[in-house]
Write a protein that holds these residues in place. Structure first.
Motif, short mmCIF file in Angstrom:
data_model
loop_
_atom_site.label_atom_id
_atom_site.label_comp_id
_atom_site.label_asym_id
_atom_site.label_seq_id
_atom_site.Cartn_x
_atom_site.Cartn_y
_atom_site.Cartn_z
N ARG A 100 45.05 35.69 40.19
CA ARG A 100 43.83 36.51 40.17
C ARG A 100 42.67 35.80 39.53
O ARG A 100 41.52 36.19 39.68
CB ARG A 100 44.11 37.82 39.43
N GLN A 101 42.97 34.74 38.77
CA GLN A 101 41.87 34.01 38.12
C GLN A 101 41.36 32.87 38.97
O GLN A 101 40.41 32.21 38.59
CB GLN A 101 42.38 33.41 36.81
N LEU B 116 49.90 36.70 38.25
CA LEU B 116 48.75 37.07 37.43
C LEU B 116 47.70 35.96 37.41
O LEU B 116 46.50 36.22 37.46
CB LEU B 116 49.20 37.37 36.00
N ALA B 117 48.18 34.70 37.34
CA ALA B 117 47.23 33.58 37.28
C ALA B 117 46.45 33.46 38.58
O ALA B 117 45.31 33.00 38.60
CB ALA B 117 47.98 32.28 36.99
N SER C 296 39.43 31.27 41.86
CA SER C 296 38.56 31.48 43.00
C SER C 296 37.84 30.20 43.43
O SER C 296 37.24 30.17 44.48
CB SER C 296 37.55 32.59 42.71
#
Lengths: 565, 95
Positions: free
Chosen positions: A36-37, A33-34, A39
């Motif tokens: 996806r944060q 999940l992390a 970039s």
């Protein structure tokens, strides 16, 4: 570590394994999940500076609530008793408050991404490189030690082979830190905090019921023959090794309380990185202070179980205890390091046992993840980006960060096998802290408050301070000075601190200072008041978000705890 | 690929809910174990405290509290340009 000789095999059943497996699923899920944060490289290395203060605050203490803390402090509890609490109440708490109130404005306000980067801005390249390399090396050594301890626990408790446990644990930690970077590490640390509490609080309660409450414990310790753990925290002569109570208190306050702990908590990037990841100056300053609240009460769930183990676990009582206190191996084969495990074996039914296992494994993994996530930041920013490949697009450093994490893990597997050859791992690690952190703290304090201090003084102070600590270590190893207990590392830290200051001052007067314009935001007297402060509006409003007030509350409770115990 | 000021992404997940999930599942399993499946031997181990049951219930309560916290104070999605801490000079707090 002679864990294997005592019978520590826990009879875990399917339910326990199920609870353990569920925890690991969540850990990997957080990594996914992390991801996806993430970039940019700032997202990866500093969580995009976006986390709320309670998250970073809990991560702040969880990163430290690893193998050494949980196992080591309960071992200390079994051996010395309540004086172990000094590591928390005299050591950690004041230093954490100092970090939040005094030092954090410089760290967060100057927008540096790591502690070595602060050294670069304040003292220039030589100090930066010295600090960057020594930090990266220390992290890999410590990560290896954490990994080895983790594997050892799995091996002893569940019977898996050491090499398999090492590699499996490394793969799990690598997966989530490489995917989610610091966010994944931090979120997992928060999760880990609750698992540890969920594991240790019931253990402590059951243990206390068994011995008849605190009074029962005090009575049992009083009745037992021979050297027993101390039920009062002061003056703590057994832990310092000083004969006189007066010098024991001085040693505790100056050596442990001031130099070692301030050095550790305020300059150790593993900790400071958590605060740097928070979303505002106010949150950054609150991070260590919020962390201090649970930290005050950690002694009760690690030291007290250790003391209970000392009077209820047969492997640690009677002749076994006499042998262990005399630095010999006990007939039962157990050591104080096993105190917590033995107590778990004796007290916890299936079900709670699974939770306790998850808590222990979680704490070892979190320790290693913390080492890895700070290693990859320092290596990528402070070594690679600064001296090897400059000016690449951000994307390059993000990818690099993931590869460095993988490389660091492989190195840690290597150092884990080196660590497996050391008999006295924890003392060795504590010594490392005193080599690196005490001089670093001296240089930091001088550099932050004394604008005249020069760049040359920065690195010469660091190097000579470290050499002084190594010198004290060698003297005590060869027997030239004799300090049992943990007194030698207190003295070493004190020596490192004093030598660092003396050398820095001497060198400063022999060399030219940096122009003042370059020191704005880095030195106390040259930093405009506004930039040292934080907003008190919006998300940072309210008295309960005021760092100074929170710090005052913590201090008051700590003083009360010191008086009671 | 990496625009440095792309704005903060919404937090894809709330760690409070994950904590609640973990404590909730652990709590449920332990409560059931404690209520029906803890042997007398295990009970005796813990000095006849049914620790599975009590710890289980405590974890369930904690899980509910975390869910409640997440519901009452949901994650705020920060505005797009929260890249740096605004240098608000309106404070009187001293250090």
């Amino acid at each position: 570590m002679v864990l294997a000789q005592a019978n520590l095999r826990l009879d875990a059943n399917a339910i326990d394994y199920l609870l353990l497996a569920f925890y690991f699923t969540l850990v990997l899920g957080i990594g996914y999940l992390a991801k996806r944060q993430v970039s940019t490289s700032l997202d990866f290395f500093l969580s995009g500076r976006s986390l709320p203060a309670w998250v970073t605050g809990l991560a702040f203490i969880s990163a430290n609530l690893g193998a050494i803390e949980v196992m080591g402090m309960s071992a200390n509890g079994a051996q010395y008793g309540m004086p172990t609490a000094h590591y928390f109440w005299v050591g950690a708490i004041p230093a954490m408050l100092f970090l939040g109130i005094v030092m954090m404005p410089f760290y967060y306000g100057s927008k540096v991404r790591s502690v070595p980067e602060f050294m670069l801005r304040r003292f220039g390249k030589p100090a930066h490189l010295v600090n960057g390399i020594s930090f990266a090396t220390a992290q890999i050594l410590i990560a290896g030690a954490n990994l080895f301890l983790l594997a050892k626990i799995v091996n002893v408790l569940l019977g898996w082979p050491i090499w398999l446990a090492i590699i499996l644990a490394a793969v799990v930690v690598l997966t989530y830190t490489a995917l989610g970077g610091l966010s994944a590490a931090i979120y997992n640390e928060v999760l880990q905090f609750f698992v540890i509490v969920a594991a240790l609080v019931p253990l402590t309660i059951v243990g206390l019921v068994k011995v008849g409450g605190w009074q029962g414990l005090v009575d049992k310790i009083g009745l037992a023959p021979g050297s027993q753990p101390d039920v009062n925290s002061w003056p703590g002569t057994n832990i310092t090794g000083f004969g006189s109570p007066f010098w024991s208190v001085v040693g505790l306050v100056f050596g442990l309380g001031f130099v070692l702990s301030f050095g550790y908590w305020t300059t150790n990037f593993v900790e400071v990185q958590r605060a740097m990841a928070s979303k505002s100056m106010s949150a950054a300053r609150r991070t260590p202070i919020i962390g201090a609240f649970p930290k005050m009460f950690v002694p009760f769930i690690v030291i007290i179980p250790g003391m209970i183990a000392a009077v209820t676990v047969t492997e640690l009582m009677g002749a076994n205890r006499t042998a262990l206190v005399g630095d010999k191996s006990a007939p039962s084969g157990a050591t104080f390091n096993d105190a917590l495990l033995l107590l778990m074996r004796d007290l916890l039914p299936n079900g709670m046992l699974g939770v306790a296992l998850a808590g222990l494994l979680a704490s070892f993994m979190a320790g290693m993840a913390a080492n890895l996530s700070s290693f990859n930041t320092v290596f990528s920013y402070d070594i690679w980006q600064s001296y090897i490949k400059k000016d690449r697009p951000d994307d390059y450093y993000l990818k690099l960060g993931r590869w460095v994490t993988a490389g660091g893990t492989i190195l840690a597997i290597g150092t884990a096998f080196i660590a497996s050859t050391y008999a006295n791992l924890m003392d060795y690690l504590q010594q490392l802290f005193s080599f690196f952190n005490a001089p670093l703290f001296a240089t930091f304090i001088l550099g932050m408050f004394w604008k005249r201090m020069t760049a040359t003084a920065g690195w010469t102070g660091l190097v000579s301070g470290t050499l002084a600590a190594v010198g004290v270590f060698l003297l005590s190893e060869t027997g030239a000075i004799d300090l049992p207990g943990q007194g030698a590392s207190f003295v070493g830290a004190g020596a490192a601190f004093v030598v660092d200051i003396v050398v820095s001052v001497a060198v400063t007067y022999a060399t030219a200072p940096k122009p003042e314009a370059q020191l704005v935001g880095l030195v106390y007297s040259l930093t405009p008041k506004e930039t040292r402060q934080h907003s008190t509006t919006g998300e940072d409003a309210g008295w309960y978000r005021n760092p100074a007030l929170l710090a005052g509350i913590v201090l008051a409770i700590t003083i009360i705890l010191n008086i009671i115990f | 690929m990496s625009t440095s000021t792309g704005g903060r992404h919404t937090s894809a997940f709330d760690v409070r809910l994950i904590i609640a999930l973990l404590l909730g599942v652990y709590g449920a399993v332990l409560t059931i174990m404690g209520a029906g499946f803890t042997s007398d031997d295990d009970l005796a181990k813990a000095d006849n405290v049914n620790i599975n049951l009590w710890a289980g219930i405590a974890m369930l309560v904690a899980a509910v509290l975390f869910v409640a916290w997440a519901k009452i104070r949901p994650l705020v999605i920060p505005a797009a340009e929260t890249t740096e801490e605004p240098a608000a000079g309106d404070t009187t707090e001293t250090s």
